[in-house]
Design a protein around this motif. Structure first.
Motif: not given
Length: 169
Positions: A53-62
């Motif tokens: 499974a590919v983890a969901s990274v918080n792209q907006q915060a990053m």
């Protein structure tokens, strides 16, 4: 991670997301499990075609933090080298946090267990019942599924690049 590593990771994830979906949609019986209802994800076994499974990274915060760093560079508060180091550190932290969250979700899900983790790719090998694994997609912590053989291939390519870079110095 530097920009080239991030770009390579994005290309990898785009390329294998479709393959991972196909894997779960119709190929569960060829994954080395005893039954079609069991998906094996033991990444330590050569030639195994399990699932991760590919983890969901918080792209907006990053991205918000990256924008703040870029602003500091533009205002002269930080130089390019410092900014790159800070962005790489933030990227690593966000990916690590996402992997930790996904690992926790997998551990709390009945019928599924955690295998090997690939922190630099934000991927966690999983094994268990196909239905339980598919149920992980309902979680905000899992973004997609990929084939472990695809992950291992990317790890090998990265290691080859690192070895050729190290030997070329």
């Amino acid at each position: 991670m530097d920009d080239s590593t991030l770009q390579n990771r994005r290309r990898f994830l785009e390329g294998v997301s479709v393959g991972g979906g196909v894997l779960l949609a119709g190929c569960a019986g060829r994954l080395g499990g005893d039954t079609q209802d069991d998906i094996q994800g033991d990444a330590g076994t050569s030639g195994n075609d399990g699932v991760a499974a590919v983890a969901s990274v918080n792209q907006q915060a990053m991205q918000k933090e990256h924008a703040a760093i870029r602003q500091k560079v533009q205002s002269g508060e930080m130089n390019q080298t410092e900014a790159q180091q800070k962005m790489a550190s933030l990227q690593k932290k966000y990916v690590s946090d996402a992997v930790d969250a996904l690992t926790g979700t997998v551990e709390e899900t009945d019928g599924v267990s955690v295998g090997k983790t690939y922190d630099s790719f934000g991927v966690v090998a999983i094994e268990g019942e196909a239905g339980a694994i598919l149920g992980l997609l309902e979680s905000d912590d899992a973004r997609a599924f990929v084939s472990i053989s695809d992950v291992e291939e990317q790890v090998a390519k990265r290691n080859q690049r690192a070895n050729s870079t190290a030997s070329g110095r």
